[in-house]
Motif scaffolding. Sequence first.
Motif, PDB file in Angstrom:
ATOM      1  N   VAL A  37       0.837  -1.203   0.000  1.00  0.00           N
ATOM      2  CA  VAL A  37       0.000   0.000   0.000  1.00  0.00           C
ATOM      3  C   VAL A  37       0.875   1.258   0.000  1.00  0.00           C
ATOM      4  CG1 VAL A  37      -1.668   1.343   1.356  1.00  0.00           C
ATOM      5  CG2 VAL A  37      -1.973  -1.129   1.105  1.00  0.00           C
ATOM      6  N   VAL A  38       1.932   1.249   0.816  1.00  0.00           N
ATOM      7  CA  VAL A  38       2.851   2.387   0.871  1.00  0.00           C
ATOM      8  C   VAL A  38       3.523   2.593  -0.489  1.00  0.00           C
ATOM      9  CG1 VAL A  38       5.005   3.232   1.880  1.00  0.00           C
ATOM     10  CG2 VAL A  38       3.262   2.221   3.345  1.00  0.00           C
ATOM     11  N   LEU A  40       2.308   1.783  -3.457  1.00  0.00           N
ATOM     12  CA  LEU A  40       1.315   2.368  -4.368  1.00  0.00           C
ATOM     13  C   LEU A  40       1.102   3.852  -4.064  1.00  0.00           C
ATOM     14  CD1 LEU A  40      -1.427  -0.424  -4.625  1.00  0.00           C
ATOM     15  CD2 LEU A  40       0.404   0.116  -6.252  1.00  0.00           C
ATOM     16  N   MET A  41       1.087   4.198  -2.786  1.00  0.00           N
ATOM     17  CA  MET A  41       0.933   5.607  -2.400  1.00  0.00           C
ATOM     18  C   MET A  41       2.097   6.447  -2.902  1.00  0.00           C
ATOM     19  SD  MET A  41      -0.441   5.240   1.529  1.00  0.00           S
ATOM     20  CE  MET A  41      -0.183   6.986   1.866  1.00  0.00           C
ATOM     21  N   ALA A  42       3.311   5.896  -2.789  1.00  0.00           N
ATOM     22  CA  ALA A  42       4.496   6.629  -3.258  1.00  0.00           C
ATOM     23  C   ALA A  42       4.446   6.837  -4.767  1.00  0.00           C
ATOM     24  CB  ALA A  42       5.771   5.869  -2.871  1.00  0.00           C
ATOM     25  N   SER A  44       1.752   6.743  -6.792  1.00  0.00           N
ATOM     26  CA  SER A  44       0.633   7.607  -7.186  1.00  0.00           C
ATOM     27  C   SER A  44       0.878   9.053  -6.767  1.00  0.00           C
ATOM     28  CB  SER A  44      -0.676   7.087  -6.588  1.00  0.00           C
ATOM     29  OG  SER A  44      -0.591   7.017  -5.175  1.00  0.00           O
ATOM     30  N   GLY A  45       1.380   9.270  -5.548  1.00  0.00           N
ATOM     31  CA  GLY A  45       1.627  10.634  -5.072  1.00  0.00           C
ATOM     32  C   GLY A  45       2.650  11.363  -5.925  1.00  0.00           C
ATOM     33  N   ASN A  46       3.754  10.700  -6.220  1.00  0.00           N
ATOM     34  CA  ASN A  46       4.800  11.333  -7.024  1.00  0.00           C
ATOM     35  C   ASN A  46       4.383  11.496  -8.481  1.00  0.00           C
ATOM     36  OD1 ASN A  46       7.350  11.787  -5.320  1.00  0.00           O
ATOM     37  ND2 ASN A  46       6.806   9.699  -4.778  1.00  0.00           N
ATOM     38  N   SER A  71      10.611  14.038  -7.402  1.00  0.00           N
ATOM     39  CA  SER A  71       9.557  13.017  -7.464  1.00  0.00           C
ATOM     40  C   SER A  71       9.939  11.874  -8.390  1.00  0.00           C
ATOM     41  CB  SER A  71       8.239  13.657  -7.941  1.00  0.00           C
ATOM     42  OG  SER A  71       7.704  14.501  -6.954  1.00  0.00           O
ATOM     43  N   VAL A 288       7.218   8.454   0.057  1.00  0.00           N
ATOM     44  CA  VAL A 288       5.798   8.722   0.307  1.00  0.00           C
ATOM     45  C   VAL A 288       5.617  10.101   0.912  1.00  0.00           C
ATOM     46  CG1 VAL A 288       3.728   7.944   1.543  1.00  0.00           C
ATOM     47  CG2 VAL A 288       5.348   6.278   0.679  1.00  0.00           C
ATOM     48  N   LEU A 292       3.839  14.628  -0.118  1.00  0.00           N
ATOM     49  CA  LEU A 292       2.916  15.193   0.873  1.00  0.00           C
ATOM     50  C   LEU A 292       3.482  16.483   1.452  1.00  0.00           C
ATOM     51  CD1 LEU A 292       1.856  11.940   2.787  1.00  0.00           C
ATOM     52  CD2 LEU A 292       0.586  13.155   1.020  1.00  0.00           C
TER      53      LEU A 292
END
Length: 320
Positions: A37-38, A40-42, A44-46, A71, A288, A292
Amino acid sequence: MENINWLANHTGRSDFILVGLFNKSKHPALLCLVIFVVFLMALSGNTILILLIHSDSHLHTPMYFFISQLSLMDMMYISVTVPKMLMDQVMGMNKISATECGIQMFLYVTLAGSEFFLLASMAYDRYVAICHPLRYPILMNHQVLLILASGCWFLGSVDGFLFTPITMTFPFCRSREIHHFFCEVPAVLKLSCSDTSIYEVFMYLCCVLMLLIPVTVISGSYYFILITIHRMNSAEGQKKAFATCSSHMTVVILFYGAAIYTYMLPNSYHTPEKDMMVSVFYTILTPVLNPLIYSLRNKDVMGALKKMLNVGPGFQETIK
């Protein structure tokens, strides 16, 4: 001749065993899911941050150009280690060939070195923007940005080409178990049966130089930035300057702190468990956190996100 044959037999065993994070976990499946999950978050966020910067004309400034480079590095950084680790856990495998280990080490060292110098370039950009605002468009023009970004990638790759071949040519005749979740240089060196003390001193001096140059640039930049902010008459100007610099300083402290622990502290401070936890922090969590840190309190980025999503005023009120 017997010694040569003996070394050849031992170094010829090409597979290493990555002990990894999951072997000591009481709930490896849950930990695997959390890391996935982390990851995927990294990604998608970047990815979103890069798309916003490239699609919104208001973000076509040197500061956001460097953030997009950061990023990109973070996306590559986390992709070097995490997919292999997750696949090994799912497939029930923990082996990595010497070739794969060398490639992983090279990419990791290159990206880490590139990020050191990129953070210094970002500090210099903030120095020019705050201390020399009238000359900013000239001092930080498109050509200068490309030279700085290319220089960061080049210096990082020099780091990779320097450390990887030397590390991987040592004879490995001890246990093939790497007490780590990826092929990090210090963890691989521990498996060598030859004397690596001279190389470790050389690596230490190189890391000091690799850290000292960017830290000097960052420290000097923020010294002059603080003086300029102190002289500002506008409270709004001071607040804006602090806001843009605080995000960058947070990233610098997180990344450089972990690097100093890994490559500059004596061996007596290190244990395999501590080394893995620190590596988890700066190879998995930092990618991640960076998007943010640079977006949550940034009105320009949040405004660009609103335009991309094409949502109404309700969302605008939410992000204020």
